[in-house]
Write an enzyme that holds these catalytic residues in place. Structure first.
Site, PDB file in Angstrom:
ATOM      1  N   TYR A 145       7.918  12.970 -17.898  1.00  0.00           N
ATOM      2  CA  TYR A 145       6.331  12.860 -17.890  1.00  0.00           C
ATOM      3  C   TYR A 145       5.932  13.915 -17.085  1.00  0.00           C
ATOM      4  O   TYR A 145       4.911  14.791 -17.494  1.00  0.00           O
ATOM      5  CB  TYR A 145       5.861  11.639 -16.953  1.00  0.00           C
ATOM      6  CG  TYR A 145       4.410  11.987 -16.530  1.00  0.00           C
ATOM      7  CD1 TYR A 145       3.398  11.876 -17.452  1.00  0.00           C
ATOM      8  CD2 TYR A 145       4.228  12.459 -15.317  1.00  0.00           C
ATOM      9  CE1 TYR A 145       2.122  12.199 -16.971  1.00  0.00           C
ATOM     10  CE2 TYR A 145       2.904  12.764 -14.750  1.00  0.00           C
ATOM     11  CZ  TYR A 145       1.829  12.594 -15.771  1.00  0.00           C
ATOM     12  OH  TYR A 145       0.441  13.093 -15.195  1.00  0.00           O
ATOM     13  N   ARG A 200      -7.780  20.551 -11.665  1.00  0.00           N
ATOM     14  CA  ARG A 200      -7.978  20.630 -13.176  1.00  0.00           C
ATOM     15  C   ARG A 200      -8.745  21.855 -13.370  1.00  0.00           C
ATOM     16  O   ARG A 200      -9.145  22.171 -14.555  1.00  0.00           O
ATOM     17  CB  ARG A 200      -9.019  19.237 -13.401  1.00  0.00           C
ATOM     18  CG  ARG A 200      -8.162  18.198 -13.341  1.00  0.00           C
ATOM     19  CD  ARG A 200      -9.159  17.044 -13.946  1.00  0.00           C
ATOM     20  NE  ARG A 200      -8.204  15.611 -14.006  1.00  0.00           N
ATOM     21  CZ  ARG A 200      -8.959  14.715 -14.487  1.00  0.00           C
ATOM     22  NH1 ARG A 200     -10.151  14.529 -14.934  1.00  0.00           N
ATOM     23  NH2 ARG A 200      -8.407  13.529 -14.469  1.00  0.00           N
ATOM     24  N   GLU A 215       0.874  17.283  -9.656  1.00  0.00           N
ATOM     25  CA  GLU A 215       1.512  16.226 -10.371  1.00  0.00           C
ATOM     26  C   GLU A 215       2.524  15.283  -9.268  1.00  0.00           C
ATOM     27  O   GLU A 215       2.743  14.304  -9.223  1.00  0.00           O
ATOM     28  CB  GLU A 215       2.148  16.632 -11.685  1.00  0.00           C
ATOM     29  CG  GLU A 215       1.344  17.180 -12.517  1.00  0.00           C
ATOM     30  CD  GLU A 215       0.617  15.792 -13.219  1.00  0.00           C
ATOM     31  OE1 GLU A 215       1.138  14.769 -13.184  1.00  0.00           O
ATOM     32  OE2 GLU A 215      -0.370  16.237 -13.981  1.00  0.00           O
TER      33      GLU A 215
END
Length: 248
Positions: free
Chosen positions: A99, A4, A16
């Site tokens: 996604y 992040r 991810e």
């Protein structure tokens, strides 16, 4: 969560893929180890598959490591090493679904895209579908799009994910009321466990035969042979002498 703190699409893609079906705390250590071993996309593309799988050990679901390696190779070959920025191009990469493509585009490039993962799903079911079971993502997606912070989607999604994780600790998991909720199958004694053991054994004993594997692992010869054929088709293994070795 170190991923992040960066907008590097390579680092975000790694995180991810690792976070799929793996808890955050386990990913933190492996993420740092993986980046230390393969600090750039070009490094991963050029790395031998056995080395990539060796570093991946401990995370499980080894297909993810293979997909990451193939992604890096395709970006180098098809995009001259330039990380693709569009959803369409990202989805064309091996193992990258709707996604993951949208998450990478959002967290790396600031794309304004609606997407759903398990914690986001939990938040919306908790607030908008009281007393409902079997809630489908088609019902949730318009709400995600309507509430999305278009000025700062990255921070918004991180907040949703964290809130969803908190809700799971505070209430009976609302995500279980999703039409897409499935319980993870037991690992102990499963074929997944056998595949994992077989892969480690082939890495340790290149050229080992099916018979040798079955004897080493105390497994049924038929199950070993069937998995060897599947893992060869998937791109993990190749013929080596009279037995099998890791491809590449």
């Amino acid at each position: 969560m170190p991923w992040r703190e960066t907008r590097d699409p390579y680092c975000i893609l790694i995180s991810e893929i690792m976070l799929q079906q793996t808890q955050v705390e386990r990913v933190k250590a492996k993420y740092a180890e993986f980046l230390a071993a393969f600090p750039t996309l070009a490094d991963l593309a050029a790395a031998p598959l056995p080395e990539v799988l060796r570093v991946w050990q401990g995370l499980g679901y080894n297909r993810r490591a293979l997909a990451l390696k193939r992604c890096a190779e395709e970006i180098v070959e098809r995009f001259a090493g330039n990380f693709p920025t569009t959803i369409e191009a990202l989805e064309s990469l091996p193992g990258i679904g709707p996604y993951t493509a949208r998450a990478v585009a959002t967290f790396a490039f600031g794309a304004v895209e609606a997407f759903i993962e398990t914690n986001i799903r939990t938040v919306f079911i908790h607030f908008f579908f009281h007393g409902r079971d079997k809630v489908g993502d088609r019902e949730i997606m318009p709400l995600v799009g309507a509430t999305l912070d278009r000025a700062d989607p990255r921070t918004w999604y991180y907040g949703l994910m964290d809130y969803g994780a908190l809700l799971k600790q505070s209430y009976p998991n609302p995500g279980r009321r999703s039409a897409h909720h499935t319980r993870q199958s037991r690992f102990e004694g499963s074929n997944r466990q056998l595949r994992s053991r077989m892969l480690r054994a082939v890495m340790a004993h290149p050229g080992i035969t099916a018979e040798g594997l079955a004897e080493l692992l105390g497994a049924e010869a038929e199950a070993v042979q069937s998995n060897l054929e599947t893992m060869k088709r998937e791109g993990f293994l190749c013929k080596q002498g009279k037995g099998m070795g890791i491809r590449g």
